[in-house]
Design a protein around this motif. Structure first.
Motif, mmCIF file in Angstrom:
data_model
loop_
_atom_site.group_PDB
_atom_site.id
_atom_site.type_symbol
_atom_site.label_atom_id
_atom_site.label_comp_id
_atom_site.label_asym_id
_atom_site.label_seq_id
_atom_site.Cartn_x
_atom_site.Cartn_y
_atom_site.Cartn_z
ATOM 1 N N ALA A 126 1.118 -1.223 -0.039
ATOM 2 C CA ALA A 126 0.114 0.072 -0.025
ATOM 3 C C ALA A 126 0.789 1.262 0.115
ATOM 4 C CB ALA A 126 -0.899 -0.123 1.185
ATOM 5 N N SER A 127 2.118 1.014 0.395
ATOM 6 C CA SER A 127 3.036 2.238 0.409
ATOM 7 C C SER A 127 3.905 2.359 -0.659
ATOM 8 C CB SER A 127 4.056 2.293 1.704
ATOM 9 O OG SER A 127 3.172 2.376 3.050
ATOM 10 N N GLY A 128 3.729 1.650 -1.729
ATOM 11 C CA GLY A 128 4.187 1.509 -2.951
ATOM 12 C C GLY A 128 5.838 0.790 -2.926
ATOM 13 N N THR A 129 6.011 0.330 -1.910
ATOM 14 C CA THR A 129 7.363 -0.710 -1.701
ATOM 15 C C THR A 129 6.950 -2.061 -2.326
ATOM 16 O OG1 THR A 129 8.035 0.384 0.299
ATOM 17 C CG2 THR A 129 8.929 -1.905 -0.334
ATOM 18 N N THR A 130 7.762 -2.171 -3.357
ATOM 19 C CA THR A 130 7.587 -3.511 -4.174
ATOM 20 C C THR A 130 8.764 -4.656 -3.935
ATOM 21 O OG1 THR A 130 8.634 -2.480 -6.138
ATOM 22 C CG2 THR A 130 6.254 -2.493 -6.062
ATOM 23 N N THR A 131 9.880 -3.925 -3.262
ATOM 24 C CA THR A 131 11.002 -4.655 -3.027
ATOM 25 C C THR A 131 11.508 -4.298 -1.640
ATOM 26 O OG1 THR A 131 11.779 -4.649 -5.153
ATOM 27 C CG2 THR A 131 13.259 -5.407 -3.604
ATOM 28 N N CYS A 132 11.756 -5.528 -0.540
ATOM 29 C CA CYS A 132 12.170 -5.303 0.653
ATOM 30 C C CYS A 132 13.106 -6.232 1.005
ATOM 31 C CB CYS A 132 10.766 -5.074 1.640
ATOM 32 S SG CYS A 132 10.144 -7.136 1.444
ATOM 33 N N VAL A 133 14.254 -5.711 1.878
ATOM 34 C CA VAL A 133 14.966 -6.538 2.613
ATOM 35 C C VAL A 133 14.892 -6.530 3.694
ATOM 36 C CG1 VAL A 133 17.508 -6.471 2.758
ATOM 37 C CG2 VAL A 133 16.738 -5.668 0.582
ATOM 38 N N VAL A 134 14.542 -7.727 4.369
ATOM 39 C CA VAL A 134 13.981 -7.705 5.751
ATOM 40 C C VAL A 134 14.706 -8.601 6.732
ATOM 41 C CG1 VAL A 134 11.477 -8.416 6.953
ATOM 42 C CG2 VAL A 134 11.745 -7.995 4.196
ATOM 43 N N PHE A 135 14.504 -8.058 7.820
ATOM 44 C CA PHE A 135 14.847 -8.984 9.210
ATOM 45 C C PHE A 135 13.892 -9.729 9.658
ATOM 46 C CE2 PHE A 135 18.900 -6.522 8.911
ATOM 47 C CZ PHE A 135 19.708 -7.069 9.944
ATOM 48 N N SER A 136 14.021 -10.826 9.881
ATOM 49 C CA SER A 136 12.850 -11.675 10.610
ATOM 50 C C SER A 136 13.213 -11.829 11.899
ATOM 51 C CB SER A 136 12.811 -13.159 9.945
ATOM 52 O OG SER A 136 11.624 -13.755 10.626
ATOM 53 N N SER A 137 12.702 -12.616 12.722
ATOM 54 C CA SER A 137 13.073 -12.929 14.168
ATOM 55 C C SER A 137 13.987 -13.874 14.204
ATOM 56 C CB SER A 137 11.850 -13.254 15.095
ATOM 57 O OG SER A 137 11.546 -14.753 14.567
ATOM 58 N N SER A 138 14.461 -14.463 15.305
ATOM 59 C CA SER A 138 15.424 -15.641 15.493
ATOM 60 C C SER A 138 14.782 -16.909 15.266
ATOM 61 C CB SER A 138 16.350 -15.735 16.693
ATOM 62 O OG SER A 138 15.394 -15.581 17.948
ATOM 63 N N CYS A 139 13.475 -16.907 15.103
ATOM 64 C CA CYS A 139 12.595 -18.262 14.910
ATOM 65 C C CYS A 139 12.546 -18.706 13.507
ATOM 66 C CB CYS A 139 11.315 -18.034 15.717
ATOM 67 S SG CYS A 139 10.347 -19.229 15.612
ATOM 68 N N ALA A 140 12.706 -19.983 13.307
ATOM 69 C CA ALA A 140 12.621 -20.467 11.994
ATOM 70 C C ALA A 140 11.136 -20.296 11.577
ATOM 71 C CB ALA A 140 13.071 -21.824 11.793
ATOM 72 N N GLY A 141 10.128 -20.719 12.401
ATOM 73 C CA GLY A 141 8.770 -20.769 12.099
ATOM 74 C C GLY A 141 8.230 -19.366 11.655
ATOM 75 N N ALA A 142 8.466 -18.232 12.321
ATOM 76 C CA ALA A 142 8.252 -17.104 12.107
ATOM 77 C C ALA A 142 8.942 -16.675 10.374
ATOM 78 C CB ALA A 142 8.630 -16.081 13.047
#
Length: 434
Positions: A126-142
């Motif tokens: 919705a903000s117009g971001t089509t590509t992201c580089v993301v930190f997840s959590s330390s949990c594999a399931g998340a």
């Protein structure tokens, strides 16, 4: 949504604004008052040219008066911090302890992670971001839930399991061997998924929370699979001092990553506020990239990164929202904060330079500059349609409003590889992130 390309060539009519090729360190843009953007069946741009009646034999979706432009690229954002935007609980280390770590512990619950992942991807699109580089959590399931949400949303995403085996709460601490095994499994499941839209990134949170052994093992995994490495560096003086107390074998913060093998041409280091000239020189030698996160730097009082230090050495710089210390998913907020940051340092960035930074410049920094970042033939069709007030005429007015008055310009549509990933109904209020 599916990541499949469109079934046949499609054409879109509108005004057009795009960085010029090879202008990632400058401010040169191309503006067309009436353009035709043609997307092929492979999801690549066939043509971006002035509109001419009859030039395209097929249906044309007329999006006028919207402006067609490359989708924004967020080079640094934290998925588990989606719901703690605006948590003003202190400077970096205090904020992590009081706000971030308790929230990230909730992501051990796959149901909660899935719920937030849906919110996260919807707010990006919705903000117009089509590509992201993301930190997840330390949990594999998340992290699985994050990748699944990116796949269903049709977004382009580079994401990784956040590595932490020391100096963090027990609920988030994952020993080296377990963390590397989890990361390796995630690489097998997700790296290259979605027809290549999804990539796995090696993601040490920062050197303070990682043992030398964990970082060395992570570097080997990155090398084996040619993975992007993302982490933090030199965000605050206190963090830097604590890092060198933890790793006294290193001469400075950059040297920690250098000696363990993480400082490569595929390294993406966020913040870089308090780097010494030697560290900047080494970044340039290694061809590593830096992510400028000005909004979160202001919010946490971390300091001001000097873009001039990077530019003098031709270090590639991307732009990041750094949600949740960053206060909005909208990269236009980050562009405006980058202007303020430079102004505080006696510099004045042009709106065109900020627009280029959030598109082609960030694409270059994350290694996708030949694939996305501008609207030109041969690149993949990641683009957005932004609806401005109709009285705004010409390149200069549009750029000023895009960067400094985003509430006047709604992201109407977003596309990845030519396929729609967001549509805002006409008359609906524009999406605003807190």
């Amino acid at each position: 949504m599916s990541a499949r390309p469109p079934e046949s060539p499609r054409a879109y009519r509108g005004r057009l604004l795009t960085p010029l090729a090879a202008s990632s360190n400058g401010d040169r843009v191309r503006y067309l008052d009436d353009a035709l953007l043609v997307v092929g069946s492979d999801g690549r741009i066939v043509e971006a040219a002035p509109f001419a009646p009859g030039a395209f034999r097929g249906p044309v979706l007329d999006l006028r008066p919207s402006v067609l432009m490359p989708g924004f690229i967020d080079a640094h954002v934290h998925f588990p911090q989606t719901r703690i935007i605006g948590s003003a609980s202190g400077s970096l280390l205090d904020w992590l302890e009081r706000s971030v770590f308790p929230e990230e512990a909730r992501f051990r619950d796959d149901g909660y992670a899935a719920l937030v992942a849906g919110e996260f991807t919807a707010r990006l699109a919705a903000s117009g971001t089509t590509t992201c580089v993301v930190f997840s959590s330390s949990c594999a399931g998340a992290t699985d839930q994050l990748f699944d949400a990116l796949l269903r949303a049709g977004l382009r995403g580079i994401a990784g399991l956040t590595l932490m085996d020391q100096n963090c709460p027990e609920a988030l601490c994952v020993p080296r061997d377990d963390a590397i095994a989890m990361a390796r499994d995630l690489v097998q499941r997700w790296h290259g998924a979605g027809g290549g839209l999804l990539e796995f990134a090696i993601t040490p949170r920062f050197a303070l929370s990682c043992s030398r052994g964990l970082m060395e093992a992570a570097a080997l995994l990155a090398h084996d699979h040619d993975l992007l490495v993302q982490t933090h560096v030199a965000e605050t003086p206190a963090e830097g001092e604590a890092t060198l107390r933890e790793h006294p074998w290193a001469r400075d913060y950059i040297d920690v990553y250098d000696r363990v093998g993480l400082l490569t041409g595929r390294a993406l280091l966020a913040h870089g506020i308090h780097l010494t000239p030697r560290e900047w020189d080494r970044l340039a030698e290694a061809r590593s990239s830096v992510v400028h996160c000005p909004d979160s730097n202001f919010f946490l009082g971390s300091g001001r990164m000097r873009l001039a230090d990077a530019r003098a050495r031709a270090v590639s710089v991307g732009l990041g929202s750094d949600v949740g210390a960053g206060r909005s998913f909208d990269m236009r907020r980050s562009m405006s904060s980058a202007f303020d940051n430079a102004l505080c340092l006696g510099d004045r960035l042009l709106p065109s330079a900020l627009f280029v930074m959030a598109t082609q410049g960030t694409a270059d920094a994350i290694g996708l500059g030949l694939v996305i970042g501008s609207l030109e033939a041969g690149k993949e069709a990641d683009f957005i349609a932004v609806r401005f007030p109709e009285h705004l005429l010409g390149e200069a007015e549009l750029l000023n409003h895009l960067v400094f008055a985003p509430e006047t310009a709604a992201v109407h549509r977003a596309f990845v590889r030519g396929r729609p990933v967001h549509l805002r109904r006409l008359g609906a209020p524009p999406h605003h992130s807190p």
